[in-house]
Design an enzyme around this catalytic site. Sequence first.
Site, mmCIF file in Angstrom:
data_model
loop_
_atom_site.group_PDB
_atom_site.id
_atom_site.type_symbol
_atom_site.label_atom_id
_atom_site.label_comp_id
_atom_site.label_asym_id
_atom_site.label_seq_id
_atom_site.Cartn_x
_atom_site.Cartn_y
_atom_site.Cartn_z
ATOM 1 N N HIS A 158 0.778 -1.301 0.003
ATOM 2 C CA HIS A 158 -0.205 0.050 0.100
ATOM 3 C C HIS A 158 0.842 1.166 -0.090
ATOM 4 O O HIS A 158 1.803 1.338 0.737
ATOM 5 C CB HIS A 158 -0.805 0.082 1.240
ATOM 6 N N HIS A 199 -3.167 -5.200 8.170
ATOM 7 C CA HIS A 199 -2.271 -4.395 7.960
ATOM 8 C C HIS A 199 -1.925 -3.446 9.361
ATOM 9 O O HIS A 199 -2.097 -2.499 9.492
ATOM 10 C CB HIS A 199 -2.517 -3.150 6.707
ATOM 11 N N ASP A 255 -2.672 -19.595 -2.101
ATOM 12 C CA ASP A 255 -1.836 -19.405 -3.571
ATOM 13 C C ASP A 255 -0.770 -20.172 -3.427
ATOM 14 O O ASP A 255 0.169 -20.547 -4.363
ATOM 15 C CB ASP A 255 -1.806 -18.286 -4.153
ATOM 16 N N HIS A 300 1.417 -16.464 -0.433
ATOM 17 C CA HIS A 300 1.140 -15.660 0.747
ATOM 18 C C HIS A 300 1.372 -16.376 2.232
ATOM 19 O O HIS A 300 1.717 -15.851 3.061
ATOM 20 C CB HIS A 300 -0.262 -15.129 0.617
ATOM 21 N N ASP A 345 -7.574 -12.225 -3.303
ATOM 22 C CA ASP A 345 -6.889 -11.006 -3.280
ATOM 23 C C ASP A 345 -6.246 -10.843 -4.537
ATOM 24 O O ASP A 345 -5.070 -10.333 -4.636
ATOM 25 C CB ASP A 345 -5.739 -11.205 -2.079
ATOM 26 N N LEU A 351 5.569 -8.577 -1.575
ATOM 27 C CA LEU A 351 4.331 -9.403 -2.110
ATOM 28 C C LEU A 351 3.238 -8.332 -2.295
ATOM 29 O O LEU A 351 2.838 -7.721 -1.317
ATOM 30 C CB LEU A 351 4.018 -10.796 -1.230
ATOM 31 N N GLY A 370 0.086 -9.440 -4.237
ATOM 32 C CA GLY A 370 -1.477 -10.123 -4.723
ATOM 33 C C GLY A 370 -1.114 -11.156 -5.464
ATOM 34 O O GLY A 370 -0.048 -11.655 -5.626
#
Length: 390
Positions: free
Chosen positions: A156, A210, A263, A266, A287, A320, A322
């Site tokens: 972010h 977060h 996945d 993550h 995500d 990382l 997504g």
Amino acid sequence: MTKATPNPILSNVDIINARVPGYQDLQMIWVNENGIIEQILPMGIVCKRLSPVDLQILDVAGDWISLGGVDLQINGGLGLAFPDLMVKDTAMLDEISQFLWQAGVDAYLPTLVTTSVENIQRAIAVISNYTQNSGAKMLGVHLEGPFLNYGKRGAHPAEYLLPLTMNEVKRVLGDYASVVKIITLAPELDPTDEIISYLRSLGIRVSLGHSQATAEQAQLAFEAGATMVTHAFNAMPPLHHREPGLLGAAMNHPDVMCSFIADGQHVVPIMLEILLRASKGLFLVSDALAPLGLPDGVYPWDNRHIEIINGTARLFDGTLSGTTLPLLTGVQNLVKWGICDIEKAIFLATDAPREAINVPKLSPNQPASLLRWYWDENTRELSWKRIISN
């Protein structure tokens, strides 16, 4: 934001010998002429029921039947990032919703990651005024930020993070609070402990993420009304035997549900297995980022770029950011990795996210937007297809 035109569904049929998540033994699912689930009955008592005239029979021979998936954290698709939405993009929203429907998703929350307040409000306004034609139904918006901890911001952008104050929350929501269904925030940023209660009064579900929150801070947030945790393990302190942190507090709370990404990048499979053994309140999310549905490569992401390799998205510094794997790939991965059985894996992408936002699960009186799941004993792989009318 208006309701999507119904997609094709099966009608006037008895689906027999079906395994259904949450039901014991083989079931019969009666779908009436309007495509609505009329009854779900054990096969042992079906013979006692008077069948309607001209009813079709579909024998699924022990395959699993479920509703389609619900993705509560998806950041874009087919090259469009939801925070970049403009009025001219409504045709692309139709394409994304149709793509998701074909990928087995019944409904989703377009997720807006941290960006400027102007971008957030513009994107929400587009979604609010969007007249949906078909495909997976938009349920509202998930705001992932901008009230995040700088130290756990991940990908972010730091320049758009905001302090978690009442004035800033009201400024971000503007006139669109009714469209926002989930907001991810770091609870330790609010020294007043008032923001979560305020958001809940607006009907917005609060998810913690977060964040650097301790277990004590997380517990206070849960008491204030937070009911979810965003992508378990990611962008939060690790579990520790003397400070269990946000995730430890969530796993131990009977009324909190954690999303997670399956996945294999993550969170590694062994940690997912620990999570599933320790916590009952879980649901899958994708995500997925804007390149969902596109090949691997380098793509723009706000004013930066991300590189997609084997479906995993990272910034050029290795952060990382997504994935581009669809939601139901997570179901298949959980089974392939031997982490849980087929019933549990299907539940985590279909009924569990519905539980998290309190919408009906597979049950009578629901539209029959059904998936049929196939287990191949030879390849040891799980696959699926939609059951739709001709």
